[in-house]
Design an enzyme around this catalytic site. Structure first.
Site, short mmCIF file in Angstrom:
data_model
loop_
_atom_site.label_atom_id
_atom_site.label_comp_id
_atom_site.label_asym_id
_atom_site.label_seq_id
_atom_site.Cartn_x
_atom_site.Cartn_y
_atom_site.Cartn_z
N SER A 237 -2.13 26.65 7.63
CA SER A 237 -2.82 26.00 8.73
C SER A 237 -4.33 25.98 8.49
CB SER A 237 -2.44 26.71 10.03
OG SER A 237 -2.75 25.93 11.15
N ASP A 461 5.23 18.22 11.67
CA ASP A 461 4.41 19.38 12.04
C ASP A 461 3.49 18.95 13.18
OD1 ASP A 461 2.34 21.33 12.19
OD2 ASP A 461 2.66 21.88 10.10
N HIS A 489 5.78 24.04 12.32
CA HIS A 489 4.48 24.22 11.70
C HIS A 489 4.62 24.98 10.38
CE1 HIS A 489 0.24 24.54 11.29
NE2 HIS A 489 0.11 25.76 11.77
#
Length: 520
Positions: A237, A461, A489
């Site tokens: 991320s 995502d 995610h």
């Protein structure tokens, strides 16, 4: 007891399990849980002399420091001293908290640094509390897996703002004004300003230095003091932006980098928020399609009809918030936070169903449980400073420079493509009232001269939409894209053998995946 409520109670008790699921999904981990690993004497990571070519001589004492590892319940822990300001070695120092899980089998390849995202999530907590989620077994066998709290975060020199009572008021009190009016906007900006002032007052002068550029330079320091000439790194991320920034600054020190769930470094903050809103709408529609196949789903009809009914629920609690047993009121913003928290992982969709079913019945407890997990709040206390650090990094990394025309276009896009999410997504930018202007620059990162860098993207995502991974892989001169087809995610270590095999072969053996590899 009402039989249907009895079922609900049993399902609610299972929410203790979803805490682990959501921890894995959101990568925002903290706490004091330790694995029961027998004590062992710490050993040096490497006898190699780390590469310091090109390092400013003024900073060499930082690069040459020795680490004093101590046992911390089966892991090794240490503190690294870093310069407060990477442009001035004399400006002061900060501390970086580091944890190491030693390679479990045979001679280790070296160190693998990890970052769980955020910005603001604890890398120390990721390794200490969820090592098996952070990396797969094959990687744990061959690497000393390293977690660290970036500057401003967790157990490192940290950003400090509100106490728990003040934070509750900031996050959960519902503005008195009508949503979208000037009075509502002014009230929110005043709250953001109070928060910013508290951060400045309580953070001991570190706020202007809480930037991804500085954190990437800290990461090169960690590489060196760990004894590695090249950086091996797995970033999730926001950790992809940190890793890409490292590659931009230190392409000659790039070893094997995996950037999973990428952020596009070239797009401005306004576009980031808009694209994420559209991404969460898409994930919410996928959830709804799945929910409608279950007799326990509180919605009926087509996906469009169910989404409209969810919109009605959000509008209802926006007008008439639901009281919770602890005195908080569940309005649309907190309910949206609960929805977002559950959408990070398909494994948690069933718990979102419970939260929405109960909210329709006037019960806010499960929705607040999900919202609290998003903020890492437990029993009225905040277990880390992830919310403060998130704000500090974003306000320094993303310039507030959108024109009125750009803002209007973004709102129109959000309303058209995310009609359920849109009413509760936009608001005044809290960075407008941050104590310092942003120093970050939104630009493409090419990292010319770096070794191959693997970017992993998941097709639906919600938090880091797939298009960002495609874009980052294209920007990087040595970028290689691996696609996971699915929900949720990030992509590595989520049970997809194709993705896991490609990433582990790359990290362990140096086998670069085929660019464009698509894993169904």
């Amino acid at each position: 007891m009402n039989p249907s409520r009895s079922v609900g109670v049993r399902r609610f008790r299972r929410l203790s399990a979803v805490v682990a699921v959501l921890a894995a999904a959101s990568l925002a981990l903290s706490g004091c849980l330790y694995a029961a690993i027998p004590d062992a004497a710490p050993r040096p990571t490497s006898s190699k002399s780390p590469a310091t070519d090109g390092t400013d001589p003024a900073f060499l004492p930082f690069y040459e420091q020795d680490l004093a590892w101590t046992d911390c319940d089966g892991f090794d822990c240490a503190t690294v001293t870093a310069p407060l300001d990477w442009t001035d070695a004399e400006a002061g120092e900060i501390e970086l908290s580091v944890i190491r899980s030693r390679a479990e089998g045979g001679e280790p390849i070296g160190s693998l640094l990890t970052n769980p995202g955020g910005p603001g999530a604890s890398g120390v907590g990721l390794i200490r509390d969820s090592l098996s989620f952070a990396v797969g077994d094959a990687v744990r066998q061959r690497f000393d897996v390293i977690g660290f709290d970036p500057r401003g975060v967790g157990e490192s020199t940290a950003v400090r703002c509100f106490d728990a009572t003040e934070m509750d008021s900031y996050l959960f009190d519902i503005p008195a004004g009508t949503r979208g009016t000037d009075a509502w906007t002014d009230e929110l900006l005043a709250k953001h300003a109070s928060f910013a002032q508290a951060c400045e007052a309580n953070s001991d002068g570190i706020l202007p230095f809480i930037t991804t550029d500085n954190a990437a330079r800290d990461m090169d320091l960690l590489r060196a003091v760990l004894g590695d000439s090249e950086l091996y790194y797995l970033g999730y991320s926001y950790g992809t932006f940190l890793g890409a920034t490292y590659a931009k600054l230190f392409p000659e020190h790039v070893g094997r980098l995996v950037l999973d769930g990428a952020i596009d470094p070239s797009i401005p903050g306004l576009d980031v928020g808009t694209t994420q809103g559209v991404g969460f709408e898409s994930a919410l529609r996928a959830y709804m399609a799945d929910c409608l196949q279950d007799d326990e789903c509180p919605f009926r009809g087509t996906v469009d009809e169910a989404m409209a009914d969810l919109g009605t629920l959000l509008a209802s609690v926006d007008r008439d918030p639901i009281p919770n047993s602890d005195g908080r009121m569940l309005g649309a913003d907190s309910l949206m936070t609960a929805i977002v928290a559950a959408l990070y992982s398909q494994d948690s969709w069933s718990y979102l169903t419970i939260a929405l079913t109960d909210a329709l019945a006037g019960d806010a407890e499960v929705a607040f449980l999900l919202a609290d997990f998003y903020y890492n709040r437990e029993d009225g206390q905040y277990l880390d400073n992830s919310t403060e650090a998130f704000r500090a990094y974003n306000c320094m990394d993303y310039p507030v420079d959108a024109t009125p025309e750009e803002t209007a276009a973004a709102e129109a896009k959000l309303n058209a493509e995310a009609p359920t999410v849109a009413p509760y997504w936009a608001g005044p930018d809290p960075c407008e009232v941050w104590a310092y202007p942003a120093t970050g620059v939104r630009e493409r990162i090419t990292a010319e001269g770096a070794a191959p860098i693997v970017v992993v993207g998941t097709t639906n995502d919600p938090a880091t939409p797939y298009e960002w991974s495609v874009s980052l892989a294209e920007q990087l001169a040595s970028g290689v894209l691996v696609t996971r087809v699915g929900e949720g995610h990030t992509g590595y270590n989520k049970g997809n053998a194709c993705v896991d095999g490609a990433i582990e072969a790359y990290l362990i053996d140096g086998t670069v995946p085929e660019d464009g590899l698509r894993c169904e």
